[in-house]
Scaffold this active site. Structure first.
Site, PDB file in Angstrom:
ATOM      1  N   THR A  10      12.712   5.831  40.937  1.00 49.71           N
ATOM      2  CA  THR A  10      11.476   5.918  41.506  1.00 49.71           C
ATOM      3  C   THR A  10      11.288   4.822  42.700  1.00 49.71           C
ATOM      4  O   THR A  10      10.255   5.019  43.431  1.00 49.71           O
ATOM      5  CB  THR A  10      10.296   5.768  40.629  1.00 49.71           C
ATOM      6  N   ARG A  35      11.339   2.040  35.012  1.00 47.59           N
ATOM      7  CA  ARG A  35      10.347   1.290  34.079  1.00 47.59           C
ATOM      8  C   ARG A  35       8.854   2.007  34.428  1.00 47.59           C
ATOM      9  O   ARG A  35       8.006   1.534  33.403  1.00 47.59           O
ATOM     10  CB  ARG A  35      10.252  -0.116  34.188  1.00 47.59           C
ATOM     11  N   LYS A  83      13.721  -7.323  43.825  1.00 46.18           N
ATOM     12  CA  LYS A  83      14.100  -7.234  45.180  1.00 46.18           C
ATOM     13  C   LYS A  83      13.234  -8.488  46.067  1.00 46.18           C
ATOM     14  O   LYS A  83      13.833  -8.822  46.983  1.00 46.18           O
ATOM     15  CB  LYS A  83      14.259  -5.981  46.055  1.00 46.18           C
ATOM     16  N   LYS A 125      21.939  -9.365  51.709  1.00 43.17           N
ATOM     17  CA  LYS A 125      21.596 -10.763  51.301  1.00 43.17           C
ATOM     18  C   LYS A 125      22.554 -11.373  50.148  1.00 43.17           C
ATOM     19  O   LYS A 125      22.534 -12.475  49.819  1.00 43.17           O
ATOM     20  CB  LYS A 125      20.182 -10.693  50.745  1.00 43.17           C
TER      21      LYS A 125
END
Length: 168
Positions: A10, A35, A83, A125
């Protein structure tokens, strides 16, 4: 046609990837694993209750739920992660639980459910990391690479891609 499970389905990547798959008829079934019940309901509505979509409420921290969600799935796209850099700074243990242990759960569940391919959506990253987010994604990449070294002849192929900053 493949049956695809998208963890973190999502999120922004998951929704864009789902749209691409649907518009190009690239999957017979797309399982959205996340979730958020509210975000799942919003996504279901945004995609007009497309019958090719299935929604699984769950967390990558839950190995048994992942196993159930992966039944009958050919490809797993693992995009679920914590994130936000500031979240990792103040909650590195939670970032490790989701980004590292959750990825280990993906590897384990895929080994035991007949999945053919697992693709990790990582980040730029992870290269020379300086934050808990970067370190946790670098470890997730290492888990996927190591899974290939120990896979059986019929086990899933694990690969990854580093997803940078992308604008819609």
């Amino acid at each position: 046609m493949d049956s695809i499970l998208i963890t973190g389905g999502t999120g922004s990547f998951g929704q864009a990837f789902t749209r691409y798959l649907l518009e190009n008829s690239l999957a017979s079934r797309i399982c959205i694993f996340s979730r958020g019940e509210h975000t799942q309901a919003a996504m279901r509505a945004a995609f007009n209750n497309d019958p090719r979509l299935r929604f699984f409420l769950g967390d990558v921290r839950d190995l048994l739920r992942l196993r159930r969600a992966m039944e009958g799935v050919d490809t797993v796209v693992h995009a679920a992660a914590l994130k936000r850099i500031e979240v990792g700074v103040y909650n590195p243990d939670e970032m490790v639980k989701t980004n590292v242990l959750g990825t280990a759960n993906i590897v384990e569940a895929a080994r035991n459910t007949g999945v053919e391919r697992c693709i990790l959506v990582s980040t730029d990253k992870a290269y020379e990391p300086v934050s808990p987010y970067g370190y946790s994604k670098a470890l997730a990449e290492s888990l996927f690479l190591a899974a290939n070294a120990s896979r059986s002849a019929s086990g899933p192929l694990y690969s990854g891609v580093r997803y940078g900053n992308v604008w819609k």
